[in-house]
Design an enzyme around this catalytic site. Structure first.
Site, PDB file in Angstrom:
ATOM      1  N   LYS A  53       0.837  -1.205   0.000  1.00 42.91           N
ATOM      2  CA  LYS A  53       0.000   0.000   0.000  1.00 42.91           C
ATOM      3  C   LYS A  53       0.873   1.257   0.000  1.00 42.91           C
ATOM      4  O   LYS A  53       0.617   2.207  -0.739  1.00 42.91           O
ATOM      5  CB  LYS A  53      -0.956  -0.034   1.208  1.00 42.91           C
ATOM      6  CG  LYS A  53      -2.064  -1.056   1.014  1.00 42.91           C
ATOM      7  CD  LYS A  53      -2.789  -1.445   2.292  1.00 42.91           C
ATOM      8  CE  LYS A  53      -3.729  -2.606   1.983  1.00 42.91           C
ATOM      9  NZ  LYS A  53      -4.334  -3.229   3.173  1.00 42.91           N
ATOM     10  N   GLN A  97      -5.073  -1.984   9.408  1.00 41.44           N
ATOM     11  CA  GLN A  97      -4.924  -3.316   8.828  1.00 41.44           C
ATOM     12  C   GLN A  97      -5.525  -4.387   9.746  1.00 41.44           C
ATOM     13  O   GLN A  97      -5.194  -4.443  10.919  1.00 41.44           O
ATOM     14  CB  GLN A  97      -3.428  -3.586   8.572  1.00 41.44           C
ATOM     15  CG  GLN A  97      -3.137  -4.870   7.842  1.00 41.44           C
ATOM     16  CD  GLN A  97      -3.633  -4.859   6.391  1.00 41.44           C
ATOM     17  OE1 GLN A  97      -3.466  -3.882   5.674  1.00 41.44           O
ATOM     18  NE2 GLN A  97      -4.258  -5.954   5.978  1.00 41.44           N
ATOM     19  N   ASP A 120     -11.498   1.921   3.598  1.00 41.73           N
ATOM     20  CA  ASP A 120     -11.800   0.488   3.509  1.00 41.73           C
ATOM     21  C   ASP A 120     -13.299   0.265   3.300  1.00 41.73           C
ATOM     22  O   ASP A 120     -13.724  -0.827   2.919  1.00 41.73           O
ATOM     23  CB  ASP A 120     -11.382  -0.208   4.823  1.00 41.73           C
ATOM     24  CG  ASP A 120     -10.188  -1.131   4.644  1.00 41.73           C
ATOM     25  OD1 ASP A 120      -9.866  -1.464   3.486  1.00 41.73           O
ATOM     26  OD2 ASP A 120      -9.585  -1.517   5.666  1.00 41.73           O
TER      27      ASP A 120
END
Ligand code: NAP
Length: 293
Positions: A53, A97, A120
């Protein structure tokens, strides 16, 4: 033989679009989209994702911050960090995460992220907006599945889409996206899961099959309708003594048998996988555009 849907090529196309838009935003308004990724603990797979990322941000001209916190980090400390990132004007997207260490409540952390920075797309506000058909930040992998279809000239409108798997990160959101009365969607969607005594009647009725179960090569061509479009989200490692690393990656669908009946199919790797980070970059740009008007 089926057309192979090249996720790497499509993801590269999206990344290039984002790169050009980021450069234009910087040139015209002096604004640089910023993404913060927070990793708690030292899970090796998560570490690889976080690195990828950061690298994508660098390549596309986005500002990126990576926080690596120890596994012993308390929930209160993580929530405090999220609050700081919520308040940071240089950060437009926040991604914590998953999975988090067991002592941290994941739902509480997701809910602490400002919904307009929730790249997300997991915050209940964004989940709700997705279901009622409002424009919002959508989960990256499911949004990537829709892009794969549309950029392969496969319009799901009026098609019977069978989604196998009902997780909050793939199954449910991909179904929510494709069932909307919207351009690029408007499919008739069935969600199958372990509650089905026999999956085959559902599989054989699919015009588009989206497999997201995490059971390696468990769906075979014999169970599918001729001409079906197969989108294989599953990624599993299986032992393979002939492979350099001793394993290979496979999807939920048995590729060799399915590709003889399907009209189009995503490979694993190289299908859905590369789309997730491309869509994350797109979401960060979108969040930045919202913020900057
Ligand atoms: P998950 O949370 O474990 O959910 C799996 C779902 O599949 C559950 O709803 C489960 O049903 C259902 N299921 C499992 N076995 C089944 C069976 N034999 N028949 C019917 N349904 C079955 O998994 P996930 O997070 O959604 O991920 C699914 C797969 O996609 C994994 O291989 C994962 O690695 C991969 N993935 C890839 C990407 C990417 O490419 N970027 C992103 C995310 C996930 P129940 O609800 O009844 O238990």
């Amino acid at each position: 033989m089926a057309m192979i849907i090249d996720g790497k090529r499509i993801a590269d196309e999206i990344r290039e679009e984002v790169r050009v838009e980021v450069a234009a935003l910087k040139a015209s308004k002096g604004i640089v989209p910023g993404l913060a990724v927070v990793l708690v603990g030292d899970d090796p797979a998560s570490d690889v994702y976080v690195r990828m990322k950061g690298k994508a941000c660098e390549e596309l001209g986005l500002h990126s911050v990576t926080d690596r916190l120890p596994a012993s980090t308390t929930e209160a400390a993580l929530l405090k960090r999220v609050a700081e990132l919520n308040a940071d004007p240089a950060i437009h997207g926040i991604l914590v995460q998953m999975p988090l260490p067991k002592h941290i409540n994941e739902a509480r952390v997701i809910e602490a992220i400002d919904p307009v920075k929730d790249v997300d797309g997991f915050h209940p506000v964004n989940v709700g907006k997705l279901i009622i058909g409002e424009d919002t930040l959508r989960p990256c992998t499911p949004a990537g599945v829709q892009e794969l279809l549309l950029r392969s000239n496969i319009d799901p409108a009026g098609m019977h889409v069978v989604v196998v798997g009902r997780s909050n990160i793939v199954g449910k959101p991909v179904a929510s996206i494709l069932m909307q009365k919207q351009k690029g969607a408007n499919a008739i969607v069935t969600i199958a899961h372990t509650g089905a005594k026999d999956l085959r009647p559902y599989l054989v009725s699919a015009d588009i099959l989206i497999a997201a179960i995490g059971r390696p090569e468990s769906i075979r061509g014999e169970d599918l309708k001729t001409g079906v479009v197969v989108i294989d989200v599953g990624i599993s490692r299986v032992d393979d003594a002939t492979a350099k690393k001793g394993y290979r990656l496979v999807g939920d669908v048995h590729f060799a048998s399915a590709s003889t009946v399907a009209s189009a199919i995503t490979p694993v790797p190289g299908g859905v996988g590369p789309m997730t980070i491309a869509m994350l970059m797109k979401n960060t740009l979108k969040a930045c555009r919202w913020k900057s008007g």
